[in-house]
Design a protein around this motif. Structure first.
Motif, PDB file in Angstrom:
ATOM      1  N   ARG A  76       1.934   7.281   9.491  1.00  0.00           N
ATOM      2  CA  ARG A  76       2.478   8.651   9.462  1.00  0.00           C
ATOM      3  C   ARG A  76       2.934   9.029   8.051  1.00  0.00           C
ATOM      4  O   ARG A  76       2.675  10.126   7.571  1.00  0.00           O
ATOM      5  N   GLN A  77       3.638   8.112   7.416  1.00  0.00           N
ATOM      6  CA  GLN A  77       4.118   8.406   6.060  1.00  0.00           C
ATOM      7  C   GLN A  77       2.974   8.524   5.072  1.00  0.00           C
ATOM      8  O   GLN A  77       2.980   9.375   4.183  1.00  0.00           O
ATOM      9  N   LEU A  78       1.972   7.694   5.248  1.00  0.00           N
ATOM     10  CA  LEU A  78       0.806   7.745   4.374  1.00  0.00           C
ATOM     11  C   LEU A  78       0.041   9.052   4.565  1.00  0.00           C
ATOM     12  O   LEU A  78      -0.470   9.644   3.603  1.00  0.00           O
ATOM     13  N   ALA A  79      -0.038   9.523   5.834  1.00  0.00           N
ATOM     14  CA  ALA A  79      -0.752  10.772   6.122  1.00  0.00           C
ATOM     15  C   ALA A  79      -0.126  11.958   5.400  1.00  0.00           C
ATOM     16  O   ALA A  79      -0.817  12.901   5.007  1.00  0.00           O
ATOM     17  N   ARG A  80       1.195  11.929   5.241  1.00  0.00           N
ATOM     18  CA  ARG A  80       1.865  13.020   4.542  1.00  0.00           C
ATOM     19  C   ARG A  80       1.458  13.069   3.067  1.00  0.00           C
ATOM     20  O   ARG A  80       1.520  14.119   2.433  1.00  0.00           O
ATOM     21  N   ALA A  81       1.068  11.917   2.542  1.00  0.00           N
ATOM     22  CA  ALA A  81       0.710  11.859   1.123  1.00  0.00           C
ATOM     23  C   ALA A  81      -0.766  12.106   0.865  1.00  0.00           C
ATOM     24  O   ALA A  81      -1.142  12.765  -0.100  1.00  0.00           O
ATOM     25  N   VAL A  82      -1.638  11.547   1.757  1.00  0.00           N
ATOM     26  CA  VAL A  82      -3.079  11.623   1.467  1.00  0.00           C
ATOM     27  C   VAL A  82      -3.887  12.273   2.577  1.00  0.00           C
ATOM     28  O   VAL A  82      -5.109  12.400   2.447  1.00  0.00           O
ATOM     29  N   GLY A  83      -3.246  12.700   3.674  1.00  0.00           N
ATOM     30  CA  GLY A  83      -3.984  13.298   4.769  1.00  0.00           C
ATOM     31  C   GLY A  83      -4.242  12.271   5.874  1.00  0.00           C
ATOM     32  O   GLY A  83      -4.316  11.065   5.630  1.00  0.00           O
ATOM     33  N   SER A  84      -4.424  12.766   7.091  1.00  0.00           N
ATOM     34  CA  SER A  84      -4.531  11.871   8.256  1.00  0.00           C
ATOM     35  C   SER A  84      -5.788  11.018   8.218  1.00  0.00           C
ATOM     36  O   SER A  84      -5.761   9.814   8.553  1.00  0.00           O
ATOM     37  N   ALA A  85      -6.956  11.615   7.815  1.00  0.00           N
ATOM     38  CA  ALA A  85      -8.205  10.849   7.797  1.00  0.00           C
ATOM     39  C   ALA A  85      -8.115   9.718   6.778  1.00  0.00           C
ATOM     40  O   ALA A  85      -8.514   8.567   7.059  1.00  0.00           O
ATOM     41  N   SER A  86      -7.579  10.011   5.613  1.00  0.00           N
ATOM     42  CA  SER A  86      -7.453   8.989   4.582  1.00  0.00           C
ATOM     43  C   SER A  86      -6.477   7.903   5.033  1.00  0.00           C
ATOM     44  O   SER A  86      -6.727   6.702   4.849  1.00  0.00           O
ATOM     45  N   ALA A  87      -5.357   8.337   5.623  1.00  0.00           N
ATOM     46  CA  ALA A  87      -4.372   7.352   6.077  1.00  0.00           C
ATOM     47  C   ALA A  87      -4.951   6.442   7.150  1.00  0.00           C
ATOM     48  O   ALA A  87      -4.743   5.225   7.144  1.00  0.00           O
ATOM     49  N   ARG A  88      -5.673   7.028   8.105  1.00  0.00           N
ATOM     50  CA  ARG A  88      -6.275   6.240   9.181  1.00  0.00           C
ATOM     51  C   ARG A  88      -7.254   5.210   8.623  1.00  0.00           C
ATOM     52  O   ARG A  88      -7.264   4.040   9.026  1.00  0.00           O
ATOM     53  N   ALA A  89      -8.086   5.641   7.673  1.00  0.00           N
ATOM     54  CA  ALA A  89      -9.070   4.737   7.092  1.00  0.00           C
ATOM     55  C   ALA A  89      -8.402   3.625   6.297  1.00  0.00           C
ATOM     56  O   ALA A  89      -8.779   2.445   6.374  1.00  0.00           O
ATOM     57  N   LEU A  90      -7.360   3.995   5.526  1.00  0.00           N
ATOM     58  CA  LEU A  90      -6.673   3.002   4.705  1.00  0.00           C
ATOM     59  C   LEU A  90      -5.921   1.984   5.561  1.00  0.00           C
ATOM     60  O   LEU A  90      -5.965   0.771   5.298  1.00  0.00           O
ATOM     61  N   ILE A  91      -5.241   2.474   6.584  1.00  0.00           N
ATOM     62  CA  ILE A  91      -4.513   1.567   7.477  1.00  0.00           C
ATOM     63  C   ILE A  91      -5.492   0.654   8.223  1.00  0.00           C
ATOM     64  O   ILE A  91      -5.257  -0.550   8.402  1.00  0.00           O
ATOM     65  N   MET A 140       0.832  -1.206   0.000  1.00  0.00           N
ATOM     66  CA  MET A 140       0.000   0.000   0.000  1.00  0.00           C
ATOM     67  C   MET A 140       0.871   1.262   0.000  1.00  0.00           C
ATOM     68  O   MET A 140       0.602   2.226  -0.721  1.00  0.00           O
ATOM     69  N   LEU A 141       1.933   1.274   0.805  1.00  0.00           N
ATOM     70  CA  LEU A 141       2.821   2.430   0.834  1.00  0.00           C
ATOM     71  C   LEU A 141       3.503   2.646  -0.515  1.00  0.00           C
ATOM     72  O   LEU A 141       3.674   3.779  -0.959  1.00  0.00           O
ATOM     73  N   GLN A 142       3.882   1.561  -1.146  1.00  0.00           N
ATOM     74  CA  GLN A 142       4.515   1.691  -2.455  1.00  0.00           C
ATOM     75  C   GLN A 142       3.599   2.396  -3.449  1.00  0.00           C
ATOM     76  O   GLN A 142       4.047   3.174  -4.286  1.00  0.00           O
ATOM     77  N   ARG A 143       2.309   2.152  -3.343  1.00  0.00           N
ATOM     78  CA  ARG A 143       1.342   2.750  -4.253  1.00  0.00           C
ATOM     79  C   ARG A 143       1.260   4.263  -4.065  1.00  0.00           C
ATOM     80  O   ARG A 143       1.092   5.011  -5.026  1.00  0.00           O
ATOM     81  N   PHE A 144       1.377   4.717  -2.787  1.00  0.00           N
ATOM     82  CA  PHE A 144       1.176   6.150  -2.507  1.00  0.00           C
ATOM     83  C   PHE A 144       2.466   6.961  -2.403  1.00  0.00           C
ATOM     84  O   PHE A 144       2.484   8.149  -2.737  1.00  0.00           O
ATOM     85  N   VAL A 145       3.534   6.361  -1.905  1.00  0.00           N
ATOM     86  CA  VAL A 145       4.772   7.140  -1.727  1.00  0.00           C
ATOM     87  C   VAL A 145       5.907   6.627  -2.591  1.00  0.00           C
ATOM     88  O   VAL A 145       6.993   7.205  -2.583  1.00  0.00           O
ATOM     89  N   GLY A 146       5.679   5.550  -3.346  1.00  0.00           N
ATOM     90  CA  GLY A 146       6.692   5.021  -4.245  1.00  0.00           C
ATOM     91  C   GLY A 146       7.519   3.922  -3.622  1.00  0.00           C
ATOM     92  O   GLY A 146       7.711   3.863  -2.402  1.00  0.00           O
ATOM     93  N   ALA A 147       8.040   3.047  -4.485  1.00  0.00           N
ATOM     94  CA  ALA A 147       8.777   1.875  -4.012  1.00  0.00           C
ATOM     95  C   ALA A 147      10.086   2.253  -3.333  1.00  0.00           C
ATOM     96  O   ALA A 147      10.453   1.686  -2.293  1.00  0.00           O
ATOM     97  N   GLU A 148      10.803   3.225  -3.897  1.00  0.00           N
ATOM     98  CA  GLU A 148      12.109   3.599  -3.346  1.00  0.00           C
ATOM     99  C   GLU A 148      11.968   4.193  -1.948  1.00  0.00           C
ATOM    100  O   GLU A 148      12.693   3.815  -1.023  1.00  0.00           O
ATOM    101  N   ARG A 149      11.019   5.123  -1.803  1.00  0.00           N
ATOM    102  CA  ARG A 149      10.808   5.733  -0.488  1.00  0.00           C
ATOM    103  C   ARG A 149      10.328   4.699   0.524  1.00  0.00           C
ATOM    104  O   ARG A 149      10.735   4.711   1.691  1.00  0.00           O
ATOM    105  N   THR A 150       9.473   3.791   0.102  1.00  0.00           N
ATOM    106  CA  THR A 150       8.971   2.749   0.998  1.00  0.00           C
ATOM    107  C   THR A 150      10.111   1.864   1.486  1.00  0.00           C
ATOM    108  O   THR A 150      10.206   1.536   2.686  1.00  0.00           O
ATOM    109  N   ALA A 151      11.005   1.488   0.569  1.00  0.00           N
ATOM    110  CA  ALA A 151      12.145   0.660   0.967  1.00  0.00           C
ATOM    111  C   ALA A 151      13.018   1.375   1.977  1.00  0.00           C
ATOM    112  O   ALA A 151      13.497   0.772   2.954  1.00  0.00           O
TER     113      ALA A 151
END
Length: 351
Positions: A42-57, A1-12
């Protein structure tokens, strides 16, 4: 899921950093612990916002369904992000324009500073030249009491001419300074063109007689007037006629002043049969301290400011001043001015 939103390199990078912090090796086996989940959120929230990150996680980790409330929070947060993005884009565009304006202003300031330095250097040179002559010839007269009367008269004549040249230069510089700084006092009125031309001709008659130049006038319709300052308009005419007189042949030169109506404007032409002005020089000659005599013949007398001042005076009254080829074969300086209500003076009435 993180790879989809923040990219594979950053996720690694994130997982590698977390593994080092936890003291474990990658790839991780089994289930992620709470700290790793928090890192991902936290990293997901930076990309899509805290509410979206919370729901996705939540949907990923706890297999929770994303309900209508979560959807509304996500939409609300997304719309805010879109607004912020547009605002940032607008501010970025404004900042870019402001930066460009500052660059342009800085370029203009550098150019003005360079022009100021050039102007001051030229003024200093032009002032020094007559002062040097005045001092030299004055010292000759003072230190040589045995000079003949003719020699003394000749040297004193040079001193007088150089003093007059210095006075003209200072007056022209003062006029130019007042015009460019907006401090010139204009006395605008309906000015009879025939009167202005006659007064200017009276002022330059000694120069015309000295060089034996023929001058003809075609003053147009009776009572024709323009909106201008009478003294400054006469100054322009004196400059243009004197300038023409310096470039025509001594003893056989011809100058004509022609007034013609063109719609609701008046063209005042000062034409001569001199060498003319090459097309590539027709804007250059309106610059400060520019004299075509440097290029065409010997350098004529004058300050090199007359044409620049004349153009600015004409433009101050909504007109234009240009140079073109004369019907006599030389140069034609053409001033275009707005017509005014008829102004009849005593000289006009006597015609």
């Amino acid at each position: 899921m993180l790879q989809r939103f923040v990219g594979a390199e950053r996720t690694a990078e994130l997982f590698a950093a977390d593994a080092r912090r936890l003291g474990v090796r990658l790839p991780l086996d089994g289930r992620a612990d709470a700290r790793l989940v928090q890192t991902a959120e936290r990293q997901l929230a930076r990309a899509v916002g805290s509410a979206s990150a919370r729901a996705l996680i939540g949907s990923m980790v706890k297999s929770e369904s994303i309900g209508s409330r979560n959807v509304m929070e996500i939409l609300d947060e997304t719309s805010q992000l879109i607004r912020y993005s547009r605002e940032l884009e607008r501010k970025s565009s404004e900042l870019e324009r402001a930066t460009q304006d500052l660059r342009e202003a800085n370029r203009r300031l550098r150019e003005v500073d360079r022009m100021k330095d050039d102007f001051m250097a030229t003024v200093s040179h032009e002032l020094r030249t007559p002062l040097t002559s005045i001092r030299a010839f004055s010292e000759i007269v003072r230190d040589n009491p045995d000079l003949t009367e003719e020699e003394r008269e000749n040297f004193l004549g040079v001193v007088t001419r150089e003093t007059e040249r210095l006075t003209r230069l200072i007056n022209d510089i003062l006029d130019l300074s007042k015009i460019e700084s907006g401090r010139m006092q204009w006395r605008t009125a309906a000015v009879s063109l025939s009167t202005a031309v006659r007064d200017a001709v009276d002022s330059v008659t000694p120069l015309l007689d000295e060089r034996k130049v023929s001058l003809t006038l075609d003053l147009g319709r009776h009572g024709l007037a323009v909106q201008a300052d009478p003294d400054r308009l006469e100054q322009v005419l004196i400059n243009l006629i004197s300038n023409a007189c310096k470039f025509v042949a001594v003893g056989k030169g011809r100058i004509q002043v022609v007034i013609a109506e063109v719609g609701d404007q008046v063209e005042l032409r000062v034409e001569d049969d001199g060498p003319g002005v090459p097309p590539e020089e027709r804007e250059v000659i309106f610059g400060k301290f520019i004299q075509l005599g440097d290029r065409l013949t010997a350098k004529p007398e004058g300050t090199g400011l007359g044409l620049s001042i004349s153009r600015q005076i004409v433009e101050a009254f909504g007109g234009t001043l240009r140079v073109e080829t004369s019907r006599l074969g030389g140069a034609a300086f053409v001033a275009t001015l707005k017509t005014a209500k008829p102004a009849v003076d005593a000289a006009d009435a006597a015609e």
